[in-house]
Design a protein around this motif. Structure first.
Motif, PDB file in Angstrom:
ATOM      1  N   GLY A   8       0.822  -1.201   0.000  1.00  0.00           N
ATOM      2  CA  GLY A   8       0.000   0.000   0.000  1.00  0.00           C
ATOM      3  C   GLY A   8       0.855   1.249   0.000  1.00  0.00           C
ATOM      4  N   GLY A   9       0.551   2.180  -0.914  1.00  0.00           N
ATOM      5  CA  GLY A   9       1.353   3.399  -1.036  1.00  0.00           C
ATOM      6  C   GLY A   9       0.640   4.646  -0.565  1.00  0.00           C
ATOM      7  N   GLY A  10      -0.350   4.494   0.319  1.00  0.00           N
ATOM      8  CA  GLY A  10      -1.083   5.636   0.849  1.00  0.00           C
ATOM      9  C   GLY A  10      -0.444   6.191   2.106  1.00  0.00           C
ATOM     10  N   PRO A  11      -1.150   7.076   2.815  1.00  0.00           N
ATOM     11  CA  PRO A  11      -0.576   7.742   3.993  1.00  0.00           C
ATOM     12  C   PRO A  11      -0.070   6.798   5.073  1.00  0.00           C
ATOM     13  CG  PRO A  11      -2.565   8.857   3.282  1.00  0.00           C
ATOM     14  CD  PRO A  11      -2.477   7.610   2.461  1.00  0.00           C
ATOM     15  N   ALA A  12      -0.792   5.703   5.360  1.00  0.00           N
ATOM     16  CA  ALA A  12      -0.359   4.777   6.410  1.00  0.00           C
ATOM     17  C   ALA A  12       0.924   4.061   6.005  1.00  0.00           C
ATOM     18  CB  ALA A  12      -1.461   3.758   6.712  1.00  0.00           C
ATOM     19  N   GLY A  13       0.938   3.509   4.816  1.00  0.00           N
ATOM     20  CA  GLY A  13       2.105   2.762   4.362  1.00  0.00           C
ATOM     21  C   GLY A  13       3.339   3.615   4.212  1.00  0.00           C
ATOM     22  N   VAL A  14       3.183   4.796   3.628  1.00  0.00           N
ATOM     23  CA  VAL A  14       4.329   5.684   3.409  1.00  0.00           C
ATOM     24  C   VAL A  14       4.882   6.194   4.741  1.00  0.00           C
ATOM     25  CG1 VAL A  14       5.008   7.931   2.493  1.00  0.00           C
ATOM     26  CG2 VAL A  14       3.706   6.357   1.062  1.00  0.00           C
ATOM     27  N   THR A  15       4.021   6.553   5.670  1.00  0.00           N
ATOM     28  CA  THR A  15       4.489   7.019   6.977  1.00  0.00           C
ATOM     29  C   THR A  15       5.314   5.942   7.671  1.00  0.00           C
ATOM     30  OG1 THR A  15       2.568   8.469   7.228  1.00  0.00           O
ATOM     31  CG2 THR A  15       3.795   7.908   9.229  1.00  0.00           C
ATOM     32  N   ASN A  33      -2.411   1.234  -6.938  1.00  0.00           N
ATOM     33  CA  ASN A  33      -2.999   2.510  -7.351  1.00  0.00           C
ATOM     34  C   ASN A  33      -3.132   3.434  -6.147  1.00  0.00           C
ATOM     35  OD1 ASN A  33      -5.397   1.644  -5.971  1.00  0.00           O
ATOM     36  ND2 ASN A  33      -5.952   0.463  -7.794  1.00  0.00           N
ATOM     37  N   HIS A  34      -3.789   4.560  -6.346  1.00  0.00           N
ATOM     38  CA  HIS A  34      -3.902   5.561  -5.290  1.00  0.00           C
ATOM     39  C   HIS A  34      -5.127   5.347  -4.410  1.00  0.00           C
ATOM     40  CE1 HIS A  34      -1.426   7.483  -8.454  1.00  0.00           C
ATOM     41  NE2 HIS A  34      -0.758   7.956  -7.430  1.00  0.00           N
ATOM     42  N   GLY A  35      -5.855   4.280  -4.639  1.00  0.00           N
ATOM     43  CA  GLY A  35      -6.969   3.908  -3.776  1.00  0.00           C
ATOM     44  C   GLY A  35      -8.042   4.970  -3.696  1.00  0.00           C
ATOM     45  N   ALA A  36      -8.590   5.148  -2.499  1.00  0.00           N
ATOM     46  CA  ALA A  36      -9.699   6.077  -2.297  1.00  0.00           C
ATOM     47  C   ALA A  36      -9.305   7.527  -2.541  1.00  0.00           C
ATOM     48  CB  ALA A  36     -10.239   5.916  -0.876  1.00  0.00           C
ATOM     49  N   LEU A  37      -8.010   7.831  -2.531  1.00  0.00           N
ATOM     50  CA  LEU A  37      -7.559   9.213  -2.733  1.00  0.00           C
ATOM     51  C   LEU A  37      -7.385   9.566  -4.207  1.00  0.00           C
ATOM     52  CD1 LEU A  37      -4.936   9.579   0.143  1.00  0.00           C
ATOM     53  CD2 LEU A  37      -7.219  10.557   0.026  1.00  0.00           C
ATOM     54  N   GLU A  38      -7.577   8.615  -5.098  1.00  0.00           N
ATOM     55  CA  GLU A  38      -7.335   8.820  -6.532  1.00  0.00           C
ATOM     56  C   GLU A  38      -8.028  10.077  -7.053  1.00  0.00           C
ATOM     57  OE1 GLU A  38      -5.791   8.247 -10.203  1.00  0.00           O
ATOM     58  OE2 GLU A  38      -5.464   6.737  -8.665  1.00  0.00           O
ATOM     59  N   ASN A  39      -9.299  10.240  -6.740  1.00  0.00           N
ATOM     60  CA  ASN A  39     -10.066  11.372  -7.276  1.00  0.00           C
ATOM     61  C   ASN A  39     -10.590  12.298  -6.182  1.00  0.00           C
ATOM     62  OD1 ASN A  39      -9.989  10.466 -10.097  1.00  0.00           O
ATOM     63  ND2 ASN A  39     -11.298   8.790  -9.379  1.00  0.00           N
ATOM     64  N   ALA A  40      -9.987  12.225  -5.001  1.00  0.00           N
ATOM     65  CA  ALA A  40     -10.487  13.004  -3.868  1.00  0.00           C
ATOM     66  C   ALA A  40      -9.845  14.394  -3.808  1.00  0.00           C
ATOM     67  CB  ALA A  40     -10.219  12.254  -2.570  1.00  0.00           C
ATOM     68  N   ASP A  41     -10.627  15.353  -3.324  1.00  0.00           N
ATOM     69  CA  ASP A  41     -10.102  16.669  -2.969  1.00  0.00           C
ATOM     70  C   ASP A  41      -9.948  16.707  -1.451  1.00  0.00           C
ATOM     71  OD1 ASP A  41      -9.977  17.830  -5.537  1.00  0.00           O
ATOM     72  OD2 ASP A  41     -12.130  18.234  -5.487  1.00  0.00           O
ATOM     73  N   LYS A  52      -5.195  17.813  -4.139  1.00  0.00           N
ATOM     74  CA  LYS A  52      -5.731  16.611  -4.755  1.00  0.00           C
ATOM     75  C   LYS A  52      -5.166  15.388  -4.025  1.00  0.00           C
ATOM     76  CE  LYS A  52      -8.171  18.247  -8.254  1.00  0.00           C
ATOM     77  NZ  LYS A  52      -9.628  17.986  -8.385  1.00  0.00           N
ATOM     78  N   GLY A  53      -6.031  14.409  -3.756  1.00  0.00           N
ATOM     79  CA  GLY A  53      -5.584  13.209  -3.060  1.00  0.00           C
ATOM     80  C   GLY A  53      -4.444  12.501  -3.776  1.00  0.00           C
ATOM     81  N   LYS A  54      -4.551  12.427  -5.090  1.00  0.00           N
ATOM     82  CA  LYS A  54      -3.503  11.770  -5.887  1.00  0.00           C
ATOM     83  C   LYS A  54      -2.169  12.494  -5.719  1.00  0.00           C
ATOM     84  CE  LYS A  54      -2.458  10.255 -10.603  1.00  0.00           C
ATOM     85  NZ  LYS A  54      -2.969  10.180 -12.006  1.00  0.00           N
ATOM     86  N   SER A  55      -2.219  13.826  -5.698  1.00  0.00           N
ATOM     87  CA  SER A  55      -1.001  14.618  -5.535  1.00  0.00           C
ATOM     88  C   SER A  55      -0.395  14.401  -4.156  1.00  0.00           C
ATOM     89  CB  SER A  55      -1.315  16.098  -5.745  1.00  0.00           C
ATOM     90  OG  SER A  55      -0.169  16.893  -5.512  1.00  0.00           O
ATOM     91  N   LEU A  56      -1.246  14.296  -3.137  1.00  0.00           N
ATOM     92  CA  LEU A  56      -0.762  14.060  -1.778  1.00  0.00           C
ATOM     93  C   LEU A  56      -0.045  12.725  -1.681  1.00  0.00           C
ATOM     94  CD1 LEU A  56      -0.715  15.104   1.170  1.00  0.00           C
ATOM     95  CD2 LEU A  56      -2.856  13.863   1.521  1.00  0.00           C
ATOM     96  N   VAL A  57      -0.630  11.682  -2.307  1.00  0.00           N
ATOM     97  CA  VAL A  57       0.002  10.359  -2.309  1.00  0.00           C
ATOM     98  C   VAL A  57       1.355  10.416  -3.015  1.00  0.00           C
ATOM     99  CG1 VAL A  57      -0.174   7.992  -3.168  1.00  0.00           C
ATOM    100  CG2 VAL A  57      -2.166   9.091  -2.139  1.00  0.00           C
ATOM    101  N   GLU A  58       1.402  11.082  -4.154  1.00  0.00           N
ATOM    102  CA  GLU A  58       2.654  11.144  -4.924  1.00  0.00           C
ATOM    103  C   GLU A  58       3.735  11.912  -4.168  1.00  0.00           C
ATOM    104  OE1 GLU A  58       1.242  12.712  -8.608  1.00  0.00           O
ATOM    105  OE2 GLU A  58       0.650  10.726  -9.372  1.00  0.00           O
ATOM    106  N   LYS A  59       3.338  12.968  -3.455  1.00  0.00           N
ATOM    107  CA  LYS A  59       4.301  13.698  -2.629  1.00  0.00           C
ATOM    108  C   LYS A  59       4.860  12.787  -1.531  1.00  0.00           C
ATOM    109  CE  LYS A  59       2.384  18.381  -3.157  1.00  0.00           C
ATOM    110  NZ  LYS A  59       3.620  19.110  -3.534  1.00  0.00           N
ATOM    111  N   GLY A  60       3.979  11.995  -0.934  1.00  0.00           N
ATOM    112  CA  GLY A  60       4.418  11.069   0.104  1.00  0.00           C
ATOM    113  C   GLY A  60       5.391  10.029  -0.429  1.00  0.00           C
TER     114      GLY A  60
END
Length: 291
Positions: A8-15, A33-41, A52-60
């Motif tokens: 998982g590459g979201g906030p929990a996994g990256v942290t 993929n970016h999961g639930a954050l893919e299209n989230a603001d 953008k959720g996708k941008s936040l994931v990519e920054k992480g």
């Protein structure tokens, strides 16, 4: 050999990855993929008025790379423990990896309503867990990708026949010739009273959009990618209310396996996922140092 493998590459996994990598452990993240954050603001996370959720994931993910974390874009389909060691094998659609510690941080599972009323009575989400009960019977797998292929391969040695139901999707991977592929949309499922001593209504088949009925004894749901609870079930980890059960340090009931974020239930917020990731990362560091 990987010290820490995070699914998982979201906030929990990256942290968690940032904590384990900064502690000197060889850390790899595998995500699809970016999961639930893919299209989230996102407007309620510390430090960002709106992002953008996708941008936040990519920054992480870029932040994790800065600390030496290896990032792999692939789909995890199975986790298993090696019989003769404390090492885990994580299987993806493309290859396998060995790791000393595994963190499941895949986000919440997306359940499908098809067959939901027959869960535990003909409908399953784990072939390796429940395939034994369908020996010599006709079964079907609902899905069209690598995860569905993995479930099919677990069922083929056991079942009398395996049908792949794609529910209108085209298969994205090649399936064995022994599998009958039905691409029609699924209209509904049907059941009947079991013939055993305990009379329960059990699954007896599916109805396709053309009204054709396909009789089956078992339906295994394998849509999209394998969620955290599905991967945990394959290991025998305890699941409660469709969430992975953990202690305060995000340790599951399986030694060497942690879980963090939405897949553990509770508040489905980024702030909570980051907290879970920090708890899991520190717990993994402590455990690996002690061993």
């Amino acid at each position: 050999m990987i010290d820490v493998l995070i699914i998982g590459g979201g906030p929990a996994g990256v942290t968690a990855a940032i904590y384990t990598a900064r502690a000197g452990f060889n850390t790899t993240i595998i995500y699809k993929n970016h999961g639930a954050l893919e299209n989230a603001d996102v407007e309620n996370f510390y430090g960002f008025t709106k992002i953008k959720g996708k941008s936040l994931v990519e920054k992480g993910l870029r932040q994790a790379k800065k600390f030496g974390v290896k990032i792999i874009r692939d789909e995890v389909v199975n986790i298993k423990k090696n019989d003769e060691s404390d090492v885990f094998t994580v299987e993806t659609a493309k290859k396998s990896f060995e790791a000393r510690a595994v963190l499941i941080a895949t986000g919440a599972s997306r359940k499908n309503s098809i067959g939901e009323k027959f869960e535990g009575r003909g409908v399953s989400y784990c072939a390796i867990c429940d395939g034994f009960f369908y020996r010599g019977k006709d079964v079907a797998v609902l899905g069209s990708g690598a995860y569905a292929l993995h479930e099919v391969n677990d069922l083929l040695p056991l079942a009398a026949s395996v049908t792949l139901l794609t529910d209108g999707e085209e298969p994205s991977v090649a399936f064995p010739d022994a599998v009958l592929i039905r691409r029609e949309k699924i209209l509904d499922v049907f059941g009947g009273i079991s013939s055993g001593l305990i009379k329960n209504e059990v699954l007896q088949g599916v109805i396709l959009e053309n009204q054709e009925k396909i009789p089956i004894s078992g339906l295994f749901i394998a849509l999209g990618v394998a969620g955290g609870t599905e991967l945990a079930r394959k290991l025998g980890a305890e699941i409660s209310a469709d969430a992975i059960k953990t202690d305060a340090q995000k340790y599951t009931t399986i030694p060497g396996i942690w879980a963090a974020g939405d897949c553990t239930g509770g508040l489905a917020q980024i702030a909570k996922a980051v907290h879970d990731g920090a708890e899991a990362g520190l717990s993994i560091v402590k455990t690996l140092r002690e061993n």
